[in-house]
Write a protein that holds these residues in place. Structure first.
Motif, short mmCIF file in Angstrom:
data_model
loop_
_atom_site.label_atom_id
_atom_site.label_comp_id
_atom_site.label_asym_id
_atom_site.label_seq_id
_atom_site.Cartn_x
_atom_site.Cartn_y
_atom_site.Cartn_z
N THR A 166 0.85 -1.18 0.00
CA THR A 166 0.00 0.00 0.00
C THR A 166 0.89 1.24 0.00
N ILE A 168 1.36 5.08 0.87
CA ILE A 168 0.83 6.12 1.75
C ILE A 168 1.60 7.41 1.46
N ARG A 172 -2.09 9.53 3.72
CA ARG A 172 -3.33 9.04 3.09
C ARG A 172 -2.98 7.96 2.07
N GLU A 173 -3.88 6.97 1.98
CA GLU A 173 -3.64 5.81 1.10
C GLU A 173 -3.97 6.19 -0.35
#
Length: 179
Positions: A166, A168, A172-173
């Motif tokens: 993921t 970031i 925030r993703e």
């Protein structure tokens, strides 16, 4: 470019490259362009079938255009990347890389993670990274402009899925882009 017979877009870690091929079946001309720059030019080739091999991108990835006669004066052009058909290469690539596209400070950025080496690329440049072990996996930290970024790697808990990566940015993703 009057004899343009094929155009391919190839997504590599350093960006998406446009490959164009000219084949003059009466003159025997063969010209290969990568991102608009001429890489190969051959005039007066009497053998109209065969292959042309060249390199693409910062990592000098091997590419080959195969020229095959289909029937009479019709030809088929196929592109191979690292010895695999473009389709197979892209299928394999989706397993070995993650790609994200983000918009920061009015600019577009394409971030690519090569899962086998954990190299991170951003808009064609290999990024300086710092790896860190955390409670639930690892974090690979880097910066884009003055933005703090990291790629979090955590186990999915499922053997078939493996590790989930993921991106970031500024806490925030960013959703992954499926190429």
């Amino acid at each position: 470019m009057t004899d343009l017979v094929a155009v391919w877009d190839v997504a590599l870690s350093d960006g998406v490259h446009k490959i164009e091929f000219e084949h003059g079946t009466t003159s025997g001309k063969r010209v290969v362009y990568v991102d608009g720059k001429e890489e190969i030019r051959k005039e007066w080739m009497f053998k109209l079938v065969g292959k042309e091999t060249f390199c693409v991108g910062a990592a000098k990835t091997k590419a080959t255009i195969n020229i095959d006669a289909v029937s009479g004066f019709a030809y088929e052009y196929t592109l191979e990347i690292n010895g695999k058909s473009l389709k197979k290469y892209m299928e394999n690539r989706s397993k070995t890389t993650n790609t994200w596209v983000l918009h920061l400070d009015g600019e577009d950025f394409r971030v690519v993670l090569e899962k086998d080496t954990m190299d991170v690329w951003c808009n064609g440049k290999k990024m300086e990274t710092a790896g860190e072990f955390v409670d639930d996996g690892t974090e690979t930290h880097f910066s884009v402009g003055n933005h703090d970024c990291y790629i979090k790697a955590v186990s999915s808990g499922k053997r078939k899925e493996g590790i989930i990566h993921t991106l970031i940015v500024d806490n925030r993703e960013i959703p992954e882009l499926l190429e």
